[in-house]
Structure formats: structure tokens, C-alpha cells
Scaffold this motif. Structure first.
Motif, PDB file in Angstrom:
ATOM      1  N   SER A 197       0.814  -1.207   0.000  1.00 40.78           N
ATOM      2  CA  SER A 197       0.000   0.000   0.000  1.00 40.78           C
ATOM      3  C   SER A 197       0.849   1.260   0.000  1.00 40.78           C
ATOM      4  CB  SER A 197      -0.928   0.008   1.215  1.00 40.78           C
ATOM      5  OG  SER A 197      -1.842  -1.067   1.160  1.00 40.78           O
ATOM      6  N   SER A 198       2.068   1.154   0.493  1.00 39.32           N
ATOM      7  CA  SER A 198       2.955   2.323   0.512  1.00 39.32           C
ATOM      8  C   SER A 198       3.486   2.658  -0.878  1.00 39.32           C
ATOM      9  CB  SER A 198       4.130   2.077   1.470  1.00 39.32           C
ATOM     10  OG  SER A 198       4.983   1.059   0.961  1.00 39.32           O
ATOM     11  N   ASP A 199       3.286   1.745  -1.824  1.00 44.24           N
ATOM     12  CA  ASP A 199       3.750   1.963  -3.202  1.00 44.24           C
ATOM     13  C   ASP A 199       2.669   1.495  -4.170  1.00 44.24           C
ATOM     14  OD1 ASP A 199       5.145   2.368  -5.546  1.00 44.24           O
ATOM     15  OD2 ASP A 199       6.604   0.760  -5.212  1.00 44.24           O
ATOM     16  N   PRO A 200       1.587   2.293  -4.328  1.00 44.36           N
ATOM     17  CA  PRO A 200       0.476   1.869  -5.194  1.00 44.36           C
ATOM     18  C   PRO A 200       0.902   1.593  -6.628  1.00 44.36           C
ATOM     19  CG  PRO A 200      -0.145   3.780  -3.870  1.00 44.36           C
ATOM     20  CD  PRO A 200       1.331   3.595  -3.690  1.00 44.36           C
ATOM     21  N   GLY A 201       1.938   2.269  -7.071  1.00 48.76           N
ATOM     22  CA  GLY A 201       2.416   2.043  -8.431  1.00 48.76           C
ATOM     23  C   GLY A 201       2.886   0.625  -8.662  1.00 48.76           C
ATOM     24  N   GLU A 202       3.359  -0.032  -7.609  1.00 42.11           N
ATOM     25  CA  GLU A 202       3.818  -1.411  -7.736  1.00 42.11           C
ATOM     26  C   GLU A 202       2.643  -2.343  -8.019  1.00 42.11           C
ATOM     27  OE1 GLU A 202       6.370  -4.857  -7.581  1.00 42.11           O
ATOM     28  OE2 GLU A 202       6.500  -2.765  -8.201  1.00 42.11           O
ATOM     29  N   VAL A 203       1.521  -2.101  -7.377  1.00 43.17           N
ATOM     30  CA  VAL A 203       0.339  -2.923  -7.631  1.00 43.17           C
ATOM     31  C   VAL A 203      -0.147  -2.736  -9.057  1.00 43.17           C
ATOM     32  CG1 VAL A 203      -2.071  -3.335  -6.966  1.00 43.17           C
ATOM     33  CG2 VAL A 203      -0.336  -2.937  -5.209  1.00 43.17           C
ATOM     34  N   VAL A 204      -0.157  -1.494  -9.541  1.00 44.63           N
ATOM     35  CA  VAL A 204      -0.541  -1.226 -10.925  1.00 44.63           C
ATOM     36  C   VAL A 204       0.411  -1.944 -11.880  1.00 44.63           C
ATOM     37  CG1 VAL A 204      -0.770   0.572 -12.681  1.00 44.63           C
ATOM     38  CG2 VAL A 204      -1.631   0.978 -10.365  1.00 44.63           C
ATOM     39  N   ARG A 205       1.698  -1.922 -11.553  1.00 43.55           N
ATOM     40  CA  ARG A 205       2.686  -2.596 -12.400  1.00 43.55           C
ATOM     41  C   ARG A 205       2.451  -4.099 -12.442  1.00 43.55           C
ATOM     42  NH1 ARG A 205       7.527  -5.294 -12.384  1.00 43.55           N
ATOM     43  NH2 ARG A 205       7.435  -5.591 -10.123  1.00 43.55           N
ATOM     44  N   LEU A 206       2.169  -4.689 -11.277  1.00 46.21           N
ATOM     45  CA  LEU A 206       1.939  -6.133 -11.227  1.00 46.21           C
ATOM     46  C   LEU A 206       0.666  -6.516 -11.976  1.00 46.21           C
ATOM     47  CD1 LEU A 206       2.903  -6.874  -7.511  1.00 46.21           C
ATOM     48  CD2 LEU A 206       4.264  -7.346  -9.559  1.00 46.21           C
ATOM     49  N   LEU A 207      -0.369  -5.680 -11.878  1.00 42.99           N
ATOM     50  CA  LEU A 207      -1.589  -5.955 -12.639  1.00 42.99           C
ATOM     51  C   LEU A 207      -1.338  -5.877 -14.139  1.00 42.99           C
ATOM     52  CD1 LEU A 207      -4.432  -4.121 -10.665  1.00 42.99           C
ATOM     53  CD2 LEU A 207      -4.137  -6.590 -10.955  1.00 42.99           C
ATOM     54  N   LYS A 208      -0.485  -4.958 -14.544  1.00 44.38           N
ATOM     55  CA  LYS A 208      -0.170  -4.858 -15.981  1.00 44.38           C
ATOM     56  C   LYS A 208       0.569  -6.105 -16.459  1.00 44.38           C
ATOM     57  CE  LYS A 208       1.914  -1.940 -19.536  1.00 44.38           C
ATOM     58  NZ  LYS A 208       2.474  -3.079 -20.267  1.00 44.38           N
ATOM     59  N   ILE A 209       1.478  -6.620 -15.644  1.00 43.17           N
ATOM     60  CA  ILE A 209       2.168  -7.867 -15.996  1.00 43.17           C
ATOM     61  C   ILE A 209       1.135  -8.974 -16.200  1.00 43.17           C
ATOM     62  CG2 ILE A 209       3.677  -9.693 -15.106  1.00 43.17           C
ATOM     63  CD1 ILE A 209       5.313  -7.492 -13.738  1.00 43.17           C
ATOM     64  N   GLY A 210       0.184  -9.054 -15.282  1.00 43.01           N
ATOM     65  CA  GLY A 210      -0.852 -10.073 -15.400  1.00 43.01           C
ATOM     66  C   GLY A 210      -1.707  -9.893 -16.635  1.00 43.01           C
ATOM     67  N   ALA A 211      -2.109  -8.639 -16.921  1.00 46.80           N
ATOM     68  CA  ALA A 211      -2.954  -8.376 -18.089  1.00 46.80           C
ATOM     69  C   ALA A 211      -2.215  -8.666 -19.385  1.00 46.80           C
ATOM     70  CB  ALA A 211      -3.434  -6.929 -18.070  1.00 46.80           C
ATOM     71  N   ASP A 212      -0.928  -8.330 -19.434  1.00 45.61           N
ATOM     72  CA  ASP A 212      -0.141  -8.600 -20.647  1.00 45.61           C
ATOM     73  C   ASP A 212      -0.066 -10.102 -20.915  1.00 45.61           C
ATOM     74  OD1 ASP A 212       0.269  -5.909 -21.031  1.00 45.61           O
ATOM     75  OD2 ASP A 212       2.316  -5.892 -20.226  1.00 45.61           O
ATOM     76  N   HIS A 213       0.145 -10.872 -19.852  1.00 46.23           N
ATOM     77  CA  HIS A 213       0.198 -12.324 -20.045  1.00 46.23           C
ATOM     78  C   HIS A 213      -1.171 -12.880 -20.424  1.00 46.23           C
ATOM     79  CE1 HIS A 213       0.337 -16.633 -18.623  1.00 46.23           C
ATOM     80  NE2 HIS A 213       1.280 -16.575 -19.536  1.00 46.23           N
ATOM     81  N   ALA A 214      -2.213 -12.372 -19.771  1.00 51.48           N
ATOM     82  CA  ALA A 214      -3.562 -12.830 -20.098  1.00 51.48           C
ATOM     83  C   ALA A 214      -3.885 -12.536 -21.566  1.00 51.48           C
ATOM     84  CB  ALA A 214      -4.576 -12.156 -19.181  1.00 51.48           C
ATOM     85  N   ARG A 215      -3.521 -11.361 -22.043  1.00 54.67           N
ATOM     86  CA  ARG A 215      -3.807 -11.002 -23.439  1.00 54.67           C
ATOM     87  C   ARG A 215      -3.040 -11.907 -24.400  1.00 54.67           C
ATOM     88  NH1 ARG A 215      -3.281  -6.766 -26.444  1.00 54.67           N
ATOM     89  NH2 ARG A 215      -5.277  -7.210 -27.460  1.00 54.67           N
TER      90      ARG A 215
END
Length: 329
Positions: free
Chosen positions: A291-309
Motif C-alpha cells: 500500500s505504501s507503493d500503489p504504483g507497484e500494484v498497478v505494475r503487477l496488474l499490468k504484468i498479469g494483463a499482458d500475459h492474459a492477453r
């Protein structure tokens, strides 16, 4: 490794019943299967929701799931709306599903009951649910009793499409989750723990402070006979606490009854409270870090979305070719 798809809605605070019944199994499954887990935010908008609240809930749930142990190196976690192929495939499947099938969905009847007007999305969301799974050629879908009808519709759609256009989709099978303890509301122990239909004091939220968790457990409704034993009809409160401790420690209720033979409710409740706190403390520590680094969560979600796509696009291209659309060029 078998491919599994499972989704979770972002709305509603998650409690210890969610963790013990689903999230813990998601984490364990990472080493056994090819797992895709989606925060199904598209399903959330079948009913009115505030945009800011949806955005916050999606990121908050992602943070919680990563904190619970979902590892981008072992499984794929992504937001459903980040992969537009879900919506594209849902339209193609809409042209395969029938109105009669959707009218028979009992969940639609339950969710729309008493309302004069409901969204088309609420009526149609089982088709989007089918697209969620078929898009990834997932062979296994964890389902509870409330979702069995939707899985059967999903299978019917896949079989019908394959019969009409040629083999295209893996026809998924149900994966029955391990039989878990029934985690009940600590104030109304005849009901399951829930953030929508339960009591605030009887619901153990994963992000409750240790002090608040202890207070909720110590104030749990019990009875007056002072004997720690399971009896769902006559002692629902103690039975619920036994089930909770049994699930946390992975020991039979009978063993817990022996452990607390001759001991009072105070000692028993204190032990349950400490077990709950010990279970969630590592998750809460990791959650605070993320939670102290919200950008990290966004980054991890993007990794997941890229693989899903990368998995979704070939399926959609195959579907387009099977249906007969002209090539994109």
C-alpha cells in the motif's frame, strides 16, 4: 499442468471466510496448476456503482491478493477490464446462447427480484462469465453450488459453438473446492459470515486491526453451559468458533474438543482470537508494504494483463476465423 480460471468481484471488504474458503486455495494452487485469476470488475457494473469506489476497490483487492501470496511468477492476476477480448468474445457467445437459457438462470431471478428495471448486463452476465473461461481454454473452473448452473451454461455454449463452427473451445469441467469449514457470523452464528448480509461485529475482516479482531472474537455469541463441543443445533456459536479454529489450524474438530475438555469459554475464545491474529498478521504486513507503493500494484496488474492477453488474442483470432469474418489484413 491443467489450466484453471477463477474470478472474484472487487466490491465488498474481504473477510476471513473469503480467505479460508477461496483465497488460501488460490495461493496453494499456484504450484499445482496454470492459474489465471481475475478481478472481475466488468461484472461489478451490472448494478450501479460509483466510479471512484470501483477503481479503489479493484486496486485494494489486488493489493490484498498479492499480500495473501499470489505470486506473478507463479500465477496470473489481472483486472478483467484490462483485457478487452473478454468483451469481444462475450458478444460472439451472445450470438450462440439463447434467451431461454438465460431466463432459467436462478441467480438472475434472485438478484432481479422485486425490481422494476434491471440492466441487460445483469441478465446477460452468465455469457460474459462463459467468455471469461473459454477465452483462456481453461479446463477447470472452481465452482460452488451457487455457480453450478452457470458452469453448465458455459459448457453448453462451448459445445454448441464447437458443433456449429468446428472444435474451438476446451469444454471446461467443474473443480469442486475442498470441503471447508462453514465460517459463520460471530453475532448471528446461524448465518454465514458476510460483508453484505452479516453483522459488522460478527465479521472478521482481513484488514481489521489485531485489537479489533480480538474484541470481535471475545464478544462472539455462545451459550451458558460452558462446554466446548460442537452441536450446530443447540450450540451454534461454539460450533462456529470450533469450525473457525479447525480451518485455521487444519485439525479435526474432535481434536479441539479434546483439547478444551474441562476448560472454559474464556480460554477457548482467547486461543481462537490469537489464531486469527496470527493468520492475518503476515498478510497485513505485506499489505501495508504494498500500500505504501500503489504504483507497484498497478505494475503487477499490468504484468498479469499482458500475459492474459497473450493467451486471449489467439483464441479470439481463432473464433473470428471460425465464424467467417474477413481477415483484418
Amino acid at each position: 499442468m491443467a489450466r484453471i480460471f477463477s474470478g472474484i468481484q472487487p466490491t465488498g471488504d474481504k473477510h476471513i471466510g473469503n480467505y479460508l474458503g477461496a483465497i488460501r486455495h488460490w495461493v496453494a494452487g499456484q504450484t499445482e496448476h496454470d492459474c489465471l485469476y481475475s478481478i472481475v470488475d466488468l461484472h461489478s457494473i451490472t448494478v450501479p456503482v460509483e466510479p471512484a469506489a470501483l477503481r479503489e476497490a479493484t486496486l485494494s483487492l489486488a493489493t490484498l491478493l498479492f499480500a495473501a501470496g499470489l505470486d506473478p511468477a507463479k500465477s496470473t492476476l489481472f483486472a478483467q477490464s484490462h483485457v478487452s477480448e473478454h468483451m469481444e468474445l462475450a458478444w460472439y457467445l451472445n450470438c450462440t446462447a439463447t434467451m431461454g437459457e438465460l431466463r432459467r438462470m436462478t441467480q438472475f431471478k434472485d438478484k432481479s427480484g422485486g425490481q422494476e428495471s434491471v440492466s441487460v448486463g445483469l441478465f446477460d452476465y452468465p455469457v460474459l462469465q462463459a467468455a471469461d473461461v473459454l477465452l483462456y481454454q481453461a479446463g477447470l473452473v472452481p465452482v460452488g453450488e451457487d455457480q453450478r448452473q452457470h458452469l453448465e451454461l458455459m459448457r453448453d455454449i462451448a459445445i454448441r459453438f464447437n458443433g456449429r463452427y468446428g472444435d474451438t473451445f476446451v469444454v471446461p469441467q467443474a473443480q469442486i473446492p475442498p470441503t471447508g469449514a462453514r465460517i459463520v457470523d460471530l453475532q448471528e452464528p446461524t448465518k454465514k459470515m458476510s460483508t453484505t448480509g452479516g453483522t459488522e461485529q460478527g465479521t472478521l475482516l482481513l484488514l481489521d486491526s489485531p485489537a479489533r479482531l480480538r474484541k470481535k472474537v471475545m464478544s462472539a455469541v455462545t451459550d451458558s453451559d460452558g462446554v466446548v463441543r460442537a452441536d450446530p443445533e443447540n450450540k451454534p456459536g461454539i460450533t462456529g468458533l470450533l469450525s473457525l479454529l479447525s480451518a485455521i489450524e487444519d485439525v479435526p474438530i474432535a481434536s479441539l474438543e479434546e483439547r478444551y475438555d474441562g476448560k472454559g469459554y474464556g480460554d477457548f475464545k482467547r486461543d481462537v482470537a490469537e489464531a486469527v491474529v496470527a493468520l492475518v498478521e503476515p498478510l497485513q504486513a505485506r499489505h501495508a508494504e504494498l500500500s505504501s507503493d500503489p504504483g507497484e500494484v498497478v505494475r503487477l496488474l499490468k504484468i498479469g494483463a499482458d500475459h492474459a492477453r497473450s493467451l486471449a488474442v489467439p483464441t479470439v483470432e481463432l473464433v473470428r476465423e471460425r465464424i467467417g469474418f474477413a481477415p483484418r489484413g
